[in-house]
Design a protein around this motif. Structure first.
Motif, mmCIF file in Angstrom:
data_model
loop_
_atom_site.group_PDB
_atom_site.id
_atom_site.type_symbol
_atom_site.label_atom_id
_atom_site.label_comp_id
_atom_site.label_asym_id
_atom_site.label_seq_id
_atom_site.Cartn_x
_atom_site.Cartn_y
_atom_site.Cartn_z
ATOM 1 N N ASP A 88 0.847 -1.195 0.000
ATOM 2 C CA ASP A 88 0.000 0.000 0.000
ATOM 3 C C ASP A 88 0.881 1.243 0.000
ATOM 4 N N CYS A 122 2.629 5.170 8.993
ATOM 5 C CA CYS A 122 2.323 3.736 9.108
ATOM 6 C C CYS A 122 3.387 2.904 8.401
ATOM 7 N N HIS A 124 3.921 2.800 5.030
ATOM 8 C CA HIS A 124 3.543 2.306 3.704
ATOM 9 C C HIS A 124 4.602 2.670 2.659
ATOM 10 N N GLU A 157 -5.359 2.591 1.743
ATOM 11 C CA GLU A 157 -5.523 1.507 2.725
ATOM 12 C C GLU A 157 -6.089 2.044 4.029
ATOM 13 N N GLU A 158 -5.588 3.207 4.446
ATOM 14 C CA GLU A 158 -5.979 3.726 5.768
ATOM 15 C C GLU A 158 -7.480 3.994 5.856
ATOM 16 N N HIS A 185 3.592 -6.042 6.524
ATOM 17 C CA HIS A 185 3.464 -4.745 7.187
ATOM 18 C C HIS A 185 4.607 -4.599 8.169
ATOM 19 N N GLU A 356 -6.823 -4.068 8.402
ATOM 20 C CA GLU A 356 -6.091 -4.015 7.149
ATOM 21 C C GLU A 356 -7.022 -4.456 6.031
HETATM 22 ZN ZN LIG Z 1 -0.576 0.358 7.516
#
Ligand SMILES: [Zn+2]
Ligand SMILES: [Zn+2]
Length: 430
Positions: A88, A122, A124, A157-158, A185, A356
């Motif tokens: 992502d 995060c 990504h 994604e978030e 992740h 997720e």
């Molecule tokens: Zn994430």
């Protein structure tokens, strides 16, 4: 599907990864660029463009604009299994406070027109840079494997929208349908560590916006009002009883009221109050139970409090749980243990309470999502306690302070992906 031993797959991975030292500066440059220029979910125009050109430079067939800003790169390399790998690339509305030379100063525009600072909090950007690195190596060493790689670069994604949007736009129809789908992740454990979890790895999530309607009045004439602030407060208190008193204590559940908004001044009773609520559970029946209880309480408080009309309860974001396929998890885990040593591959004891939307990519296809550490060893080693206690003490994801230990994390992120891909893409007959 996979007949080779983990040792054989890891052996080919080592050969492919022999070029990683030379490639790492380019992966790092891409990472720093992505990190310094983060974009909000659904607005990743520049990021998607960069990923598309990186995929093209690696020799993949590239299709952009899949489900919005999604990018799909396909590398067909003879008969064999189809392996999908997803990374992502969206960022979060957070002001970075890491002090890093490549820290973000970017701002993004939200749907309502307001601007906010944006940060890759995060990780990504790590996922995306490492997937580009893995694509480069697997493309350069296509003599070491056969089959088809489908690299899925996913936006949003978030907000839990990107995976659904890409699937809705024919991700598994327009492109070769994977036999297995993989993703990773980053986590706040020490760099080098890799974590696997068969079964439920991430929770199901439903995010709601609840508008409680009252009747506004002068603050000094409360008897002429139906006060939505009071109704909101009563609602919030009663909602706490759902997890505490309605759900089986053996079930992992969360109900959080993360935002409350009403009113403008002390002497005005406003006409409405807005709550935002997130629900988490590990299964659909249990999250259904949470939702039904929440709706009952929200409607019940409004009715009891003489609300002029029922509240509006809008489901704004949601995802099912990530349910890692046991066989795929075991296979990838075995190859990782060969590559990194059994001590570095540590099983997670429980599902992550986060969510997720990779869950949708793996809903009908065997899939696994693993985790890999991103915290500098000196920071990790200075903390004490068991795994979860230490994790809680690290500069966390979704905070302004998340600063991955850059090069070791990027390196491990490429290694995990190449190892996992080759766990399913067999070698060529001699
Ligand atoms: Zn994430
Ligand atoms: Zn996140």
């Amino acid at each position: 599907m996979a007949t080779e031993s983990p040792e054989e797959a890891a052996g080919r991975a080592r050969a492919v990864l022999a070029d990683l030292d030379g490639l790492l500066p380019e992966v790092d440059a891409l990472y720093q660029d992505l990190h310094a220029n983060p974009e909000l979910s659904g607005a990743e125009v520049r990021t998607a463009g960069m990923v598309a050109s990186c995929y093209a430079a690696a020799g993949l067939d590239v299709t952009a604009g899949v489900g919005g800003l999604g990018v799909v790169g396909v590398l067909a390399n003879g008969p064999g299994p189809v392996v999908g790998i997803r990374a992502d690339f969206d960022a979060l509305p957070i002001a970075e406070d890491t002090g890093l030379a490549y820290a973000s100063t970017a701002v993004g525009t939200r749907a309502d027109g307001t601007t906010v600072p944006v940060m890759h909090a995060c990780g990504h950007d790590l996922h995306t840079a490492s997937l580009v690195g893995a694509a480069r190596l697997l493309a350069a060493h296509r003599d070491r494997w056969r089959g088809t790689l489908v690299l899925i670069a996913q936006p949003a994604e978030e907000t839990m929208q990107g995976a659904k949007a890409m699937l809705g736009d024919g991700l598994f129809d327009r492109f070769p349908r994977p036999d297995v789908v993989l993703a990773q992740h980053c986590a706040v454990t020490r760099t080098g560590m890799v974590h696997h979890k068969a079964g439920i790895a991430y929770s199901a999530c439903r995010n709601f916006r609840i508008t409680i309607h009252g009747r506004g009045a002068h603050g000094a004439a409360p008897h002429w009002s139906v006060d939505p602030v009071l109704l909101a407060a009563q609602t919030i208190v009663l909602l706490q009883g759902i997890v505490a008193r309605e759900v089986d204590p053996d079930e992992m559940t969360v109900l959080t009221v993360g935002s409350v908004h009403a009113g403008t001044r002390p002497n005005i009773i406003p006409p409405e109050a807005v709550l935002e609520v997130t629900l988490r559970a590990t299964s659909e029946p249990v999250i259904d139970q949470l939702q039904a209880a929440m709706e009952r309480i929200v409607n019940g408080v409004a009715a009891t409090g003489r609300a002029p009309r029922p509240p509006e309860i809008e489901l704004r974001e949601h995802t099912i749980a990530v349910d890692n396929d046991a066989a795929v998890t075991a296979r990838v885990r075995a190859v990782h243990a060969e590559l990194f040593g059994a001590d570095e591959v540590i099983d997670l004891p429980e599902a992550n309470k986060g969510s997720e939307d990779f869950a949708y990519l793996g809903a009908d296809i065997p899939a696994t999502m693993w985790f890999y550490g991103s915290t500098a060893p000196e920071l990790w080693d200075a903390a004490s306690g068991e795994l979860r206690e230490r994790m809680a003490r690290m500069p966390g994801q979704h905070t302004p302070f998340y600063a991955p230990d850059r090069l070791p994390t990027l390196r491990r992120g490429v290694e995990t992906l190449v190892g996992a891909a080759l766990a399913y893409l067999p070698g060529r007959p001699a």
